[in-house]
Scaffold this motif. Structure first.
Motif, PDB file in Angstrom:
ATOM      1  N   ILE A 184       3.323 -12.709  45.161  1.00 27.92           N
ATOM      2  CA  ILE A 184       4.243 -13.128  46.232  1.00 27.92           C
ATOM      3  C   ILE A 184       3.459 -13.074  47.555  1.00 27.92           C
ATOM      4  CG2 ILE A 184       6.386 -12.563  47.474  1.00 27.92           C
ATOM      5  CD1 ILE A 184       7.449 -11.472  44.818  1.00 27.92           C
ATOM      6  N   ALA A 206       4.270  -1.960  43.491  1.00 28.86           N
ATOM      7  CA  ALA A 206       2.827  -1.914  43.797  1.00 28.86           C
ATOM      8  C   ALA A 206       2.562  -2.219  45.269  1.00 28.86           C
ATOM      9  CB  ALA A 206       2.078  -2.912  42.911  1.00 28.86           C
ATOM     10  N   CYS A 244      10.171 -11.425  42.546  1.00 29.85           N
ATOM     11  CA  CYS A 244       9.769 -10.004  42.549  1.00 29.85           C
ATOM     12  C   CYS A 244      10.268  -9.310  41.282  1.00 29.85           C
ATOM     13  CB  CYS A 244      10.369  -9.336  43.786  1.00 29.85           C
ATOM     14  SG  CYS A 244      10.181  -7.557  43.833  1.00 29.85           S
ATOM     15  N   MET A 297       7.807  -5.430  50.396  1.00 29.06           N
ATOM     16  CA  MET A 297       8.879  -6.250  49.784  1.00 29.06           C
ATOM     17  C   MET A 297      10.204  -6.027  50.509  1.00 29.06           C
ATOM     18  SD  MET A 297      10.937  -4.081  47.779  1.00 29.06           S
ATOM     19  CE  MET A 297      11.392  -4.596  46.149  1.00 29.06           C
ATOM     20  N   VAL A 351       3.008 -10.791  40.678  1.00 31.54           N
ATOM     21  CA  VAL A 351       3.463 -12.191  40.656  1.00 31.54           C
ATOM     22  C   VAL A 351       3.078 -12.900  41.956  1.00 31.54           C
ATOM     23  CG1 VAL A 351       5.257 -12.036  38.886  1.00 31.54           C
ATOM     24  CG2 VAL A 351       5.788 -11.333  41.214  1.00 31.54           C
ATOM     25  N   ARG A 363      10.059  -5.978  40.989  1.00 33.34           N
ATOM     26  CA  ARG A 363      10.384  -4.594  41.408  1.00 33.34           C
ATOM     27  C   ARG A 363       9.428  -3.550  40.802  1.00 33.34           C
ATOM     28  NH1 ARG A 363      13.286  -7.657  44.029  1.00 33.34           N
ATOM     29  NH2 ARG A 363      15.515  -7.398  44.381  1.00 33.34           N
TER      30      ARG A 363
HETATM   31  S1  SF4 Z   1       4.296  -5.907  44.305  1.00 28.51           S
HETATM   32 FE1  SF4 Z   1       5.348  -7.882  44.165  1.00 28.51          FE
HETATM   33  S2  SF4 Z   1       6.601  -7.712  42.336  1.00 28.51           S
HETATM   34 FE2  SF4 Z   1       5.998  -5.640  42.866  1.00 28.51          FE
HETATM   35  S3  SF4 Z   1       7.683  -4.876  44.164  1.00 28.51           S
HETATM   36 FE3  SF4 Z   1       6.159  -5.722  45.550  1.00 28.51          FE
HETATM   37  S4  SF4 Z   1       6.800  -7.838  45.888  1.00 28.51           S
HETATM   38 FE4  SF4 Z   1       7.881  -7.093  44.062  1.00 28.51          FE
END
Ligand code: SF4
Length: 468
Positions: free
Chosen positions: A376, A317, A312, A341, A374, A314
């Motif tokens: 996740i 989004a 992540c 997240m 990314v 941070r």
């Molecule tokens: S969108 Fe993905 S990278 Fe961005 S805060 Fe959420 S989990 Fe983390």
């Protein structure tokens, strides 16, 4: 920060009824969601950039020990001191010791979510060090009785201008202003003397770069520069161990995604790469630089089924696009990290038994996965946490009983057909002439705020057969 996630249901109920909050949270769609949508079109190969970022983040996570070791060597070689903290409390203790060693009386901070995990301000203040938040959002929260942030990049997204005008007038003891540039100017006037009189600057770190021993700090206000190269003689970086990136090229790749996904900007206003303390002949910079690298549960994810969460960046989004976060805001989640997240990180860091409702706080619509720069697999991770709760018998008896009954039927097709056939007919009858069910038995929460359309009286299988 004390974990309050066990109060998720009660808190979200209150937030749903808060009309002002509902209005304020609309900013998420109007600003961040549309901003991201247009910003990602600027990239020639958005998907390729995402894949490259994933590969680079995973290279760091899968060899975390190696890259942290490289980082430590490089940072030390350039005059910084690298310290490791196993727990959030250890991390706070280390920063307090640094403050004592350098006889610090005032510390200025730029935004750091890890410092929220550590309850750092409280720990420093307990030893007589005054702490001043300098990110505008964090400053607003601090002068409002140390309120907790509700978003990882927009800490005061839950407040409107009028609320902040009242707060400034009350705390600053000046005439009430309503023009945003004038209000920010007033905040700057309040903060400037604090910058000039502080002994220690504390920043988070968006990333730490192994090959150069540097920290990368990304802001839109430039306050991180004031916290590090202006008067403070000591700079302390507090960040998670998973934030390491092997090279500057990796950083450049990730930075193509971070501001675009976060605020819809091509690049943040300030991107600082800070390496070591002031050298002889340097005009500015701190006399001493420390890195406090925090584990606090992160290594337990390495090599586990939740490892993907460590990449992540941070950006926020996932929460900006989450239909649940958009309605309840960040305070309902009860700890540092909100939204999808946070619903994975909080149970992972503080224990699934202390955050029982968070893995359920999702419609599993998949939007968080779609927008995560990314990629996740947040819905999958939330599902895995739900499985863990069931395995550990942490779900309420009624839910376990319901699932057991469903499993019993699902394994017996004839019985299943009979039961579902009966069920949809009963629901159709309940819908009456309006064809709407006002109160669903055993599922009251679904119909508390809206009616459920009654089914046609046919099961999915019957409808599917008809369609064929
Ligand atoms: S969108 Fe993905 S990278 Fe961005 S805060 Fe959420 S989990 Fe983390």
């Amino acid at each position: 920060m004390q974990v309050q996630s066990m109060h998720f249901k009660a808190r979200s109920g209150q937030k749903l009824a808060d009309q002002r909050l509902q209005q304020n949270l609309k900013k998420l769609s109007s600003k961040f969601v549309s901003g991201r949508a247009s910003a990602i079109t600027e990239l020639d190969d958005f998907e390729g950039t995402r894949d490259a970022a994933i590969e680079r983040r995973m290279r760091a996570i899968e060899n975390l020990d190696v890259w942290l070791d490289t980082f430590e060597k490089e940072a030390t070689r350039r005059g910084a001191t690298v310290l490791y903290a196993e727990t959030a409390e250890d991390a706070s203790r280390l920063v307090v010791e640094i403050a004592k060693k350098h006889q610090v009386r005032k510390a200025i901070k730029s935004k750091s979510m890890v410092s929220e995990e550590m309850a750092l301000n409280k720990a420093l203040e307990a030893t007589g060090v005054q702490v001043v938040e300098t990110d505008l959002g964090e400053y607003i929260l601090q002068i409002n009785n140390n309120e907790a942030p509700s978003h990882i990049i927009a800490p005061v997204v839950h407040k409107d201008k009028e609320e902040i005008s009242d707060l400034f007038a009350r705390v600053h003891q000046r005439p009430r202003l309503t023009d945003i540039p004038e209000m920010t100017h007033e905040a700057r006037e309040m903060l400037r003397p604090q910058f000039l009189s502080a002994d220690m600057g504390i920043t988070g770190g968006n990333f730490i770069i192994a090959e150069t021993g540097s920290v990368a700090v990304v802001t839109n206000e430039g306050n991180e520069g004031m916290c590090t190269v202006m008067p403070p003689k000591v700079h302390v970086v507090v960040t998670g161990i998973e934030k390491v990136l092997p090279t500057l090229e990796d950083f450049a790749t990730v930075m193509r995604l971070l501001p675009r996904s976060a605020t819809g900007q091509s690049i943040s206003n300030y991107v600082s790469l800070l390496t070591g303390p002031k050298r002889p002949g340097d005009l500015d910079g701190p006399e001493a630089m420390y890195f406090v690298l925090v584990d606090a549960g992160r290594t337990s994810l390495v090599g586990s089924e939740f490892q993907d969460m460590l990449r992540c960046i941070r950006c926020g989004a996932c929460m900006n696009h989450c239909p649940v976060y958009q309605k309840i805001g960040g305070h309902s989640y009860g700890w540092v990290y909100p939204g999808p997240m946070g619903s994975v990180l909080t149970p992972s860091y503080v224990g699934v038994e202390n955050a029982l409702d968070l893995p359920q706080a999702s419609t599993l619509c998949g939007e968080c996965h779609v927008v995560c720069p990314v990629k996740i697999p947040l819905p999958d991770l939330l599902r895995k946490l739900r499985e863990k709760q069931v395995e550990k018998h942490l779900r309420p008896a009624s839910e376990r009983l319901g699932l057991a009954a469903w499993a019993f039927l699902a394994k017996r097709p004839t019985l299943y057909r009979l039961a579902t056939g009966m069920g949809v007919r009963i629901l159709r009858a309940m819908g009456g002439s309006r064809k709407l069910i006002a109160k669903l038995p055993f599922g009251g929460g679904w119909t508390d705020y809206r009616d459920m359309p009654a089914p046609t009286g046919k099961t999915f299988r019957e409808l599917y057969r008809q369609r064929k």
